[in-house]
Design a protein around this motif. Structure first.
Motif, PDB file in Angstrom:
ATOM      1  N   VAL A 160     -16.659   3.909 -49.574  1.00  0.00           N
ATOM      2  CA  VAL A 160     -16.409   4.676 -48.352  1.00  0.00           C
ATOM      3  C   VAL A 160     -16.883   3.858 -47.152  1.00  0.00           C
ATOM      4  O   VAL A 160     -18.046   3.442 -47.106  1.00  0.00           O
ATOM      5  CB  VAL A 160     -17.149   6.037 -48.387  1.00  0.00           C
ATOM      6  CG1 VAL A 160     -16.951   6.796 -47.086  1.00  0.00           C
ATOM      7  CG2 VAL A 160     -16.676   6.857 -49.564  1.00  0.00           C
ATOM      8  N   LEU A 161     -15.989   3.621 -46.194  1.00  0.00           N
ATOM      9  CA  LEU A 161     -16.348   2.888 -44.981  1.00  0.00           C
ATOM     10  C   LEU A 161     -17.373   3.707 -44.196  1.00  0.00           C
ATOM     11  O   LEU A 161     -17.126   4.849 -43.841  1.00  0.00           O
ATOM     12  CB  LEU A 161     -15.108   2.633 -44.133  1.00  0.00           C
ATOM     13  CG  LEU A 161     -15.315   1.886 -42.826  1.00  0.00           C
ATOM     14  CD1 LEU A 161     -15.798   0.461 -43.084  1.00  0.00           C
ATOM     15  CD2 LEU A 161     -14.025   1.871 -42.015  1.00  0.00           C
ATOM     16  N   VAL A 162     -18.555   3.121 -43.943  1.00  0.00           N
ATOM     17  CA  VAL A 162     -19.610   3.853 -43.240  1.00  0.00           C
ATOM     18  C   VAL A 162     -19.961   3.253 -41.885  1.00  0.00           C
ATOM     19  O   VAL A 162     -20.607   3.910 -41.069  1.00  0.00           O
ATOM     20  CB  VAL A 162     -20.893   3.981 -44.103  1.00  0.00           C
ATOM     21  CG1 VAL A 162     -20.626   4.827 -45.335  1.00  0.00           C
ATOM     22  CG2 VAL A 162     -21.431   2.605 -44.486  1.00  0.00           C
ATOM     23  N   TYR A 163     -19.565   1.998 -41.622  1.00  0.00           N
ATOM     24  CA  TYR A 163     -19.919   1.366 -40.352  1.00  0.00           C
ATOM     25  C   TYR A 163     -19.025   0.164 -40.118  1.00  0.00           C
ATOM     26  O   TYR A 163     -18.638  -0.515 -41.061  1.00  0.00           O
ATOM     27  CB  TYR A 163     -21.390   0.935 -40.367  1.00  0.00           C
ATOM     28  CG  TYR A 163     -21.940   0.555 -39.018  1.00  0.00           C
ATOM     29  CD1 TYR A 163     -22.242   1.531 -38.076  1.00  0.00           C
ATOM     30  CD2 TYR A 163     -22.154  -0.767 -38.676  1.00  0.00           C
ATOM     31  CE1 TYR A 163     -22.740   1.192 -36.832  1.00  0.00           C
ATOM     32  CE2 TYR A 163     -22.663  -1.113 -37.434  1.00  0.00           C
ATOM     33  CZ  TYR A 163     -22.952  -0.122 -36.513  1.00  0.00           C
ATOM     34  OH  TYR A 163     -23.431  -0.466 -35.283  1.00  0.00           O
ATOM     35  N   LYS A 164     -18.705  -0.086 -38.844  1.00  0.00           N
ATOM     36  CA  LYS A 164     -17.904  -1.249 -38.454  1.00  0.00           C
ATOM     37  C   LYS A 164     -18.583  -1.989 -37.312  1.00  0.00           C
ATOM     38  O   LYS A 164     -19.159  -1.362 -36.428  1.00  0.00           O
ATOM     39  CB  LYS A 164     -16.525  -0.825 -37.940  1.00  0.00           C
ATOM     40  CG  LYS A 164     -15.560  -0.331 -38.946  1.00  0.00           C
ATOM     41  CD  LYS A 164     -14.234  -0.048 -38.255  1.00  0.00           C
ATOM     42  CE  LYS A 164     -13.230   0.565 -39.174  1.00  0.00           C
ATOM     43  NZ  LYS A 164     -11.950   0.801 -38.490  1.00  0.00           N
ATOM     44  N   ILE A 165     -18.478  -3.292 -37.335  1.00  0.00           N
ATOM     45  CA  ILE A 165     -18.853  -4.129 -36.196  1.00  0.00           C
ATOM     46  C   ILE A 165     -17.596  -4.910 -35.831  1.00  0.00           C
ATOM     47  O   ILE A 165     -17.017  -5.588 -36.682  1.00  0.00           O
ATOM     48  CB  ILE A 165     -20.000  -5.096 -36.531  1.00  0.00           C
ATOM     49  CG1 ILE A 165     -21.267  -4.329 -36.878  1.00  0.00           C
ATOM     50  CG2 ILE A 165     -20.240  -6.065 -35.379  1.00  0.00           C
ATOM     51  CD1 ILE A 165     -22.414  -5.207 -37.320  1.00  0.00           C
ATOM     52  N   THR A 166     -17.173  -4.808 -34.592  1.00  0.00           N
ATOM     53  CA  THR A 166     -15.988  -5.537 -34.155  1.00  0.00           C
ATOM     54  C   THR A 166     -16.390  -6.678 -33.236  1.00  0.00           C
ATOM     55  O   THR A 166     -17.384  -6.595 -32.515  1.00  0.00           O
ATOM     56  CB  THR A 166     -15.001  -4.615 -33.422  1.00  0.00           C
ATOM     57  OG1 THR A 166     -15.660  -3.994 -32.330  1.00  0.00           O
ATOM     58  CG2 THR A 166     -14.467  -3.540 -34.359  1.00  0.00           C
ATOM     59  N   ASP A 167     -15.626  -7.755 -33.308  1.00  0.00           N
ATOM     60  CA  ASP A 167     -15.833  -8.940 -32.474  1.00  0.00           C
ATOM     61  C   ASP A 167     -17.231  -9.535 -32.614  1.00  0.00           C
ATOM     62  O   ASP A 167     -17.840  -9.977 -31.655  1.00  0.00           O
ATOM     63  CB  ASP A 167     -15.528  -8.626 -31.011  1.00  0.00           C
ATOM     64  CG  ASP A 167     -14.091  -8.192 -30.801  1.00  0.00           C
ATOM     65  OD1 ASP A 167     -13.228  -8.654 -31.568  1.00  0.00           O
ATOM     66  OD2 ASP A 167     -13.836  -7.397 -29.889  1.00  0.00           O
ATOM     67  N   PHE A 168     -17.738  -9.553 -33.845  1.00  0.00           N
ATOM     68  CA  PHE A 168     -19.009 -10.212 -34.140  1.00  0.00           C
ATOM     69  C   PHE A 168     -18.837 -11.705 -33.881  1.00  0.00           C
ATOM     70  O   PHE A 168     -17.865 -12.314 -34.320  1.00  0.00           O
ATOM     71  CB  PHE A 168     -19.390  -9.963 -35.597  1.00  0.00           C
ATOM     72  CG  PHE A 168     -20.588 -10.725 -36.065  1.00  0.00           C
ATOM     73  CD1 PHE A 168     -21.861 -10.347 -35.693  1.00  0.00           C
ATOM     74  CD2 PHE A 168     -20.436 -11.824 -36.888  1.00  0.00           C
ATOM     75  CE1 PHE A 168     -22.966 -11.054 -36.140  1.00  0.00           C
ATOM     76  CE2 PHE A 168     -21.529 -12.533 -37.335  1.00  0.00           C
ATOM     77  CZ  PHE A 168     -22.802 -12.147 -36.957  1.00  0.00           C
TER      78      PHE A 168
END
Length: 75
Positions: free
Chosen positions: A32-40
């Motif tokens: 289950v997707l619980v967190y995203k970081i974009t443009d790291f």
């Protein structure tokens, strides 16, 4: 996703490069997707390492049981 339970959990981090210095990261618990970081922003893919760590916030000992760690990349 109860921490400290006696059951097993599958923890997954997916690193999705966008270009030579930026990527998105997706964190999953039991699929289950619980967190995203974009443009790291990262400086080099050669600096990435796989490891396992635990922090209790106390001086007491902690045991972490790991069945396996898998790391792979598409070349």
């Amino acid at each position: 996703h109860a921490a400290g339970s006696s059951g097993y959990q599958v923890l997954e981090v997916e690193f999705l490069p966008k270009n030579s210095t930026q990527a998105d990261l997706h964190y999953y618990i039991d699929g289950v997707l619980v967190y995203k970081i974009t443009d790291f922003v990262f400086t080099s893919a050669t600096e990435m390492q796989v490891g396992s760590y635990a922090k209790t916030g106390t001086g007491s000992a902690l045991t972490v049981n790991i069945d396996y760690i898998q790391a792979q990349q598409l070349r």
